[in-house]
Enzyme design. Structure first.
Site, mmCIF file in Angstrom:
data_model
loop_
_atom_site.group_PDB
_atom_site.id
_atom_site.type_symbol
_atom_site.label_atom_id
_atom_site.label_comp_id
_atom_site.label_asym_id
_atom_site.label_seq_id
_atom_site.Cartn_x
_atom_site.Cartn_y
_atom_site.Cartn_z
ATOM 1 N N SER A 126 0.642 -1.147 0.023
ATOM 2 C CA SER A 126 -0.083 0.020 -0.032
ATOM 3 C C SER A 126 0.925 1.335 0.009
ATOM 4 C CB SER A 126 -0.849 0.115 1.207
ATOM 5 O OG SER A 126 -1.394 1.184 1.386
ATOM 6 N N TYR A 150 -1.649 -1.295 10.816
ATOM 7 C CA TYR A 150 -2.022 -1.946 9.618
ATOM 8 C C TYR A 150 -0.854 -1.457 8.898
ATOM 9 C CZ TYR A 150 -3.575 -1.980 4.735
ATOM 10 O OH TYR A 150 -3.783 -2.083 3.508
ATOM 11 N N LYS A 154 2.211 -4.017 6.838
ATOM 12 C CA LYS A 154 2.529 -3.994 5.535
ATOM 13 C C LYS A 154 3.935 -3.753 5.354
ATOM 14 C CE LYS A 154 -1.449 -4.304 3.497
ATOM 15 N NZ LYS A 154 -1.539 -5.934 2.847
#
Ligand code: NAD
Ligand code: UDP
Length: 341
Positions: A126, A150, A154
């Site tokens: 992302s 989050y 990643k």
């Protein structure tokens, strides 16, 4: 024989659109998903759209035995790994759940891939890994940072992939950093189906347009951007899906470089919150009431990609416009006011 691809998280928003693109490009797909944030109806609709039943296995990437079984039963060319949790706010409240799903789950998957000598991997990363960028457009060499679990999950997986490639050059680890995926399949049959009140801008706008929500709050109108509202690189989910096909096609080339390959998937163009709102209103013919509200914690002013590497390496670039993104979202929303349920 068609190259066989395991699509983890293939019942989800981006995964379901990618399944269609993969099928059209001649790949054989097996979807593995625990349905924690999706519905089997998405798979049924993909099967109808491609006029071929999709092989679906309900399972969790953290469950070694069921993943193992899939790798024993099928001989894969590679894996596209969408499975994971993605709600930033929830990740702050439930960090262990996020690290378990996104990091432990991915480790499990990679380990089983290694054991079965399947070393072609496309990972859903992302733009969040760029934190608050100093330079725009953002290229793949920009410094990385994260501000929530989050984003950290990643970043951690990216680090794991980098270490893996140093230890064994046989891996091809294409890490696709998505900017802001929006839109829906042009048929209006599949699209984004958020749980409860949406956090993201596009589903919020479309639910206001269809009358499910009263009005949009525009978070911040005092950013250093042309109209004061946040700027993002919105990319149509169908373009994004083709980006995955391009990544696999690239890995299939005999002489492609192996290793860790981070690639941005964005349009290269930023649009503001008000621009998206205006485009949606024009395309749908709906009045979309909105009010300005304070900035949302953790948001940055502007974020858009340099899409040059994807074009140079994969021969891929986004083709669909903001109007296409709005028109397709609106069709999906109108035909399915309650999503898949
Ligand atoms: P999504 O929630 O619609 O799809 C993810 C799918 O993974 C769901 O079908 C869910 O049921 C499944 N899943 C979750 N945990 C699982 C597990 N442990 N085992 C098996 N299946 C599991 O999300 P999406 O928008 O399609 O995103 C796909 C990927 O792309 C995610 O990894 C997400 O973090 C990443 N991503 C998404 C965005 C975005 O804005 N949508 C942006 C950047 C990156
Ligand atoms: N946004 C907004 N109102 C909303 C949701 C989002 O004004 O209800 C803004 C948000 O502040 C950001 C942009 O829309 O500037 C995109 O937010 P989104 O959550 O869709 O994606 P993000 O870039 O944060 O991942």
């Amino acid at each position: 024989m068609k190259p066989k691809i395991l699509v983890t998280g293939g019942a989800g928003y981006i995964g379901s659109h990618t399944c269609i693109a993969l099928h059209q490009a001649g790949y054989d797909i097996i979807v593995f998903d625990n349905l924690s944030n999706s519905s089997v109806e998405a798979i049924n609709r993909v099967s109808n759209l491609i006029k071929t039943p999709v092989t679906f296995i309900k399972g969790d990437i953290r469950d070694r035995a069921s993943l193992q079984k899939v790798f024993i039963e099928h001989s894969f060319f590679g894996v596209i790994h969408f499975a994971g949790l993605k709600a930033v706010g929830e990740s702050v409240e439930k960090p262990l759940r996020y690290y378990d799903n996104n990091v432990s789950g991915t480790l499990n998957l990679l380990d089983i891939m290694r054991a079965h000598d399947v070393k072609n991997f496309v990972f859903s990363s992302s733009a969040t890994v760029y934190g608050d960028p100093d330079v725009l457009p953002i290229n793949e060499n920009a410094p990385r940072s994260a501000t929530n679990p989050y984003g950290h999950s990643k970043l951690m997986v990216e680090r794991i992939l980098e270490d893996l490639t140093s230890a064994d050059e046989g891996w091809s680890l294409v890490t696709l950093r998505y900017f802001n995926p929006v839109g829906a399949h042009v048929s209006g049959q599949i699209g984004e189906d958020p749980n409860g009140i949406p956090n993201n801008l596009m589903p919020y706008i479309s639910q206001v347009a269809v009358g499910k929500l009263a009005q949009l709050s525009v978070f911040g109108n005092d950013y250093a951007t042309p109209d004061g509202t946040g700027v993002r690189d919105f990319i149509h989910v169908t373009d994004l899906a083709y980006g995955h096909v391009a990544a696999l096609d690239y890995i299939q080339q005999q002489d492609h470089p192996t290793g860790f390959l981070p690639i941005n998937l964005g349009t290269g163009k930023g649009s503001s919150v008000l621009e998206l709102l205006t485009a949606f209103s024009e395309v749908s013919g709906q009045r979309i009431p909105y009010q300005f509200a304070p900035r949302r914690a953790g948001d940055i002013a502007s974020c858009y990609a340099s899409a040059d590497k994807a074009k140079a390496l994969l021969g891929w670039e986004a083709e669909l416009s903001i109007k296409d993104m709005c028109a397709d979202t609106w069709r999906w929303q109108r035909l399915n006011p309650n999503g898949f349920s």
